[in-house]
Design a protein around this motif. Sequence first.
Motif, mmCIF file in Angstrom:
data_model
loop_
_atom_site.group_PDB
_atom_site.id
_atom_site.type_symbol
_atom_site.label_atom_id
_atom_site.label_comp_id
_atom_site.label_asym_id
_atom_site.label_seq_id
_atom_site.Cartn_x
_atom_site.Cartn_y
_atom_site.Cartn_z
ATOM 1 N N TYR A 41 0.829 -1.325 -0.165
ATOM 2 C CA TYR A 41 -0.178 -0.322 -0.597
ATOM 3 C C TYR A 41 1.066 1.504 -0.391
ATOM 4 O O TYR A 41 1.092 2.243 -0.353
ATOM 5 C CB TYR A 41 -0.519 0.037 1.050
ATOM 6 N N ALA A 42 1.904 0.693 0.606
ATOM 7 C CA ALA A 42 3.109 2.447 0.655
ATOM 8 C C ALA A 42 3.652 2.184 -0.518
ATOM 9 O O ALA A 42 3.419 3.678 -1.207
ATOM 10 C CB ALA A 42 3.605 2.280 2.202
ATOM 11 N N ASP A 43 4.073 1.690 -1.533
ATOM 12 C CA ASP A 43 4.291 1.931 -2.739
ATOM 13 C C ASP A 43 3.855 2.190 -3.117
ATOM 14 O O ASP A 43 3.795 3.026 -4.235
ATOM 15 C CB ASP A 43 5.071 0.595 -2.550
ATOM 16 N N ALA A 44 2.384 1.854 -3.814
ATOM 17 C CA ALA A 44 1.696 2.450 -4.850
ATOM 18 C C ALA A 44 0.691 3.582 -4.020
ATOM 19 O O ALA A 44 0.322 4.198 -5.063
ATOM 20 C CB ALA A 44 -0.321 1.267 -4.525
ATOM 21 N N LEU A 45 0.362 4.266 -2.697
ATOM 22 C CA LEU A 45 0.349 5.308 -2.720
ATOM 23 C C LEU A 45 2.201 6.576 -2.951
ATOM 24 O O LEU A 45 0.856 7.090 -3.641
ATOM 25 C CB LEU A 45 0.076 5.920 -1.090
ATOM 26 N N ASP A 46 2.692 6.090 -3.205
ATOM 27 C CA ASP A 46 3.925 7.408 -3.283
ATOM 28 C C ASP A 46 4.046 7.428 -4.973
ATOM 29 O O ASP A 46 4.029 8.585 -5.849
ATOM 30 C CB ASP A 46 5.456 6.654 -3.371
ATOM 31 N N ALA A 47 2.686 6.257 -5.743
ATOM 32 C CA ALA A 47 2.457 6.372 -6.959
ATOM 33 C C ALA A 47 1.451 6.698 -7.672
ATOM 34 O O ALA A 47 0.922 7.122 -8.761
ATOM 35 C CB ALA A 47 3.157 4.882 -7.678
ATOM 36 N N SER A 48 0.619 7.800 -6.643
ATOM 37 C CA SER A 48 -0.496 7.898 -6.973
ATOM 38 C C SER A 48 -0.270 9.085 -7.512
ATOM 39 O O SER A 48 -1.287 9.853 -7.693
ATOM 40 C CB SER A 48 -1.355 7.946 -5.439
ATOM 41 N N THR A 49 0.476 10.114 -7.007
ATOM 42 C CA THR A 49 0.708 11.235 -8.063
ATOM 43 C C THR A 49 -0.031 11.406 -9.675
ATOM 44 O O THR A 49 0.229 12.064 -9.928
ATOM 45 C CB THR A 49 2.150 11.619 -7.929
ATOM 46 N N PRO A 52 -4.010 6.318 -12.302
ATOM 47 C CA PRO A 52 -4.162 4.382 -12.241
ATOM 48 C C PRO A 52 -3.751 4.196 -14.488
ATOM 49 O O PRO A 52 -4.523 4.875 -15.571
ATOM 50 C CB PRO A 52 -4.816 4.216 -11.723
ATOM 51 N N ASP A 53 -2.518 2.897 -14.159
ATOM 52 C CA ASP A 53 -2.816 2.167 -15.420
ATOM 53 C C ASP A 53 -4.256 2.113 -15.870
ATOM 54 O O ASP A 53 -4.186 1.049 -15.258
ATOM 55 C CB ASP A 53 -1.845 1.269 -15.710
ATOM 56 N N ASP A 54 -5.178 2.686 -16.980
ATOM 57 C CA ASP A 54 -6.108 1.894 -16.610
ATOM 58 C C ASP A 54 -6.534 0.050 -17.157
ATOM 59 O O ASP A 54 -7.833 -0.042 -17.559
ATOM 60 C CB ASP A 54 -6.940 3.325 -17.708
ATOM 61 N N ASP A 55 -5.558 0.321 -18.166
ATOM 62 C CA ASP A 55 -6.180 -1.364 -18.489
ATOM 63 C C ASP A 55 -5.461 -2.098 -17.392
ATOM 64 O O ASP A 55 -5.527 -3.647 -16.808
ATOM 65 C CB ASP A 55 -4.290 -1.673 -19.278
ATOM 66 N N TYR A 56 -4.951 -1.981 -15.895
ATOM 67 C CA TYR A 56 -4.831 -2.461 -15.191
ATOM 68 C C TYR A 56 -4.461 -3.975 -15.221
ATOM 69 O O TYR A 56 -4.910 -5.045 -14.239
ATOM 70 C CB TYR A 56 -6.128 -2.805 -14.155
ATOM 71 N N ALA A 57 -3.207 -3.850 -16.239
ATOM 72 C CA ALA A 57 -3.117 -5.466 -16.701
ATOM 73 C C ALA A 57 -2.754 -6.100 -15.663
ATOM 74 O O ALA A 57 -3.160 -7.606 -15.224
ATOM 75 C CB ALA A 57 -1.812 -5.799 -17.510
ATOM 76 N N GLU A 58 -1.833 -5.915 -14.443
ATOM 77 C CA GLU A 58 -1.542 -6.932 -13.207
ATOM 78 C C GLU A 58 -2.131 -7.770 -11.896
ATOM 79 O O GLU A 58 -2.550 -8.007 -11.913
ATOM 80 C CB GLU A 58 -0.144 -5.619 -11.781
ATOM 81 N N PHE A 59 -3.174 -6.945 -12.031
ATOM 82 C CA PHE A 59 -4.220 -7.241 -11.147
ATOM 83 C C PHE A 59 -5.180 -7.613 -12.118
ATOM 84 O O PHE A 59 -6.131 -8.791 -12.055
ATOM 85 C CB PHE A 59 -5.256 -5.253 -10.899
ATOM 86 N N SER A 231 -8.324 2.425 -7.897
ATOM 87 C CA SER A 231 -7.513 3.575 -7.353
ATOM 88 C C SER A 231 -5.730 2.550 -7.512
ATOM 89 O O SER A 231 -6.155 1.520 -7.437
ATOM 90 C CB SER A 231 -7.691 3.544 -5.527
ATOM 91 N N THR A 232 -4.927 3.363 -7.625
ATOM 92 C CA THR A 232 -3.501 2.136 -7.500
ATOM 93 C C THR A 232 -3.062 1.752 -6.719
ATOM 94 O O THR A 232 -2.579 0.345 -6.796
ATOM 95 C CB THR A 232 -2.554 3.903 -8.053
ATOM 96 N N PRO A 233 -3.244 2.333 -5.303
ATOM 97 C CA PRO A 233 -3.098 1.408 -3.813
ATOM 98 C C PRO A 233 -4.325 0.141 -4.091
ATOM 99 O O PRO A 233 -4.397 -1.233 -3.663
ATOM 100 C CB PRO A 233 -3.807 2.200 -2.812
ATOM 101 N N ALA A 234 -5.169 0.406 -4.312
ATOM 102 C CA ALA A 234 -6.046 -0.811 -4.416
ATOM 103 C C ALA A 234 -6.043 -1.757 -5.538
ATOM 104 O O ALA A 234 -6.056 -2.938 -5.234
ATOM 105 C CB ALA A 234 -8.082 -0.509 -4.845
ATOM 106 N N ALA A 235 -5.026 -1.481 -5.950
ATOM 107 C CA ALA A 235 -5.522 -1.841 -7.293
ATOM 108 C C ALA A 235 -3.945 -3.128 -7.121
ATOM 109 O O ALA A 235 -3.828 -3.982 -6.987
ATOM 110 C CB ALA A 235 -4.727 -1.623 -8.401
ATOM 111 N N ALA A 236 -3.100 -2.364 -6.564
ATOM 112 C CA ALA A 236 -1.448 -2.712 -6.289
ATOM 113 C C ALA A 236 -1.925 -4.421 -4.853
ATOM 114 O O ALA A 236 -1.677 -5.103 -4.630
ATOM 115 C CB ALA A 236 -0.314 -1.672 -5.658
ATOM 116 N N VAL A 237 -3.245 -3.599 -3.468
ATOM 117 C CA VAL A 237 -3.507 -4.790 -2.719
ATOM 118 C C VAL A 237 -4.202 -5.651 -2.967
ATOM 119 O O VAL A 237 -3.555 -7.307 -3.051
ATOM 120 C CB VAL A 237 -3.438 -4.019 -1.305
#
Length: 336
Positions: A41-49, A52-59, A231-237
């Motif tokens: 979550y912390a890493d994703a929060l840093d990227a939340s500026t 998000p990549d709207d493709d969400y490939a990893e998720f 959100s970027t944190p939601a997708a990463a988590v």
Amino acid sequence: MEPEAVRTASRVPHGGTTDSTVLDFSANTNPERPDGVDDVYADALDASTRYPDDDYAEFRAAAADYVDCDPESVVPTAGGLEALRLAFEVTLAAGDSALVPEPSFGEYDHEIHLQGADPVHVAHDEILDADPGEHEVAVVCTPNNPTGELADSGRLRDFAARCRDAGTVLVVDEAFLDFTDAPSLAGESGVIVARSLTKMFGLPGIRAGFAVATGDLGERLAVARRSWSLSTPAAAVGAHCMRDTEFVSRTRERVATERERLRESLSERFAVSPSDAPFLLLDVGDRDVDSVVETARQRGVAIRDATTFPTLDSHVRVAVKRPDENDELLRALADV
């Protein structure tokens, strides 16, 4: 969404409490979460500026592995409820009807009404025998909330085939399916599956989930999905959690063991419905439900008043948590 239907709609009651002084057995969420969530979550929060990549490939890849489907058929959503709304938005119009189990998750009726369509209720244990032919949509919740029973996989697939033959879209809510070893219907033709990451991974505030559909249904969902729906944190988590198969297996074992222990003990005082889910439905008989709920709360435990579900007038629902917490629940309900 039908504007006139919105004017006559109201909010749906749910479990859950913000009171941190009580143990919350009213919401069916895991009290534990996978290791490493904080760092992800912390890493994703840093990227939340950035957006998000709207493709969400990893998720989408993690979700596809989790339910055994093609990543292209995964549609990321902000929780399972958004997946359900999206499913009804692309399948129902004003004047349509949808076959809905009763009692079951109250948001089905709400979301169907918002489209100007009509829910047609069928007993939850008879839904797989119903004729879907006169309806645009049929809904199945497995395991069903609040009763807890898992739909038989063979009968569910037969029902999906009957829906497909009738031109009826089958919406399957699998919010609690990952507490069982039953296969998902994700990827089945003519079916929209709604999944939530809230329950298994104990992160209701993250708001992560997804829908799965193939062919034309999948294309409609993908087009109708809101841009940047996670959100970027939601997708990463979410991706991190779905890859932790050991956590899922460990949770299933704990829930199954503790659910049976609770069932045996609570059956001495209440009628307890069979359950494959991380909760139990209790019939309190001639006791006053409000009094049972209030007494438990005074003893430090919040339980769900289940009379808000249609057809239930003497019931409460309790979650299954960790052994020490479950002991507190048993003490709170010992002599009500």
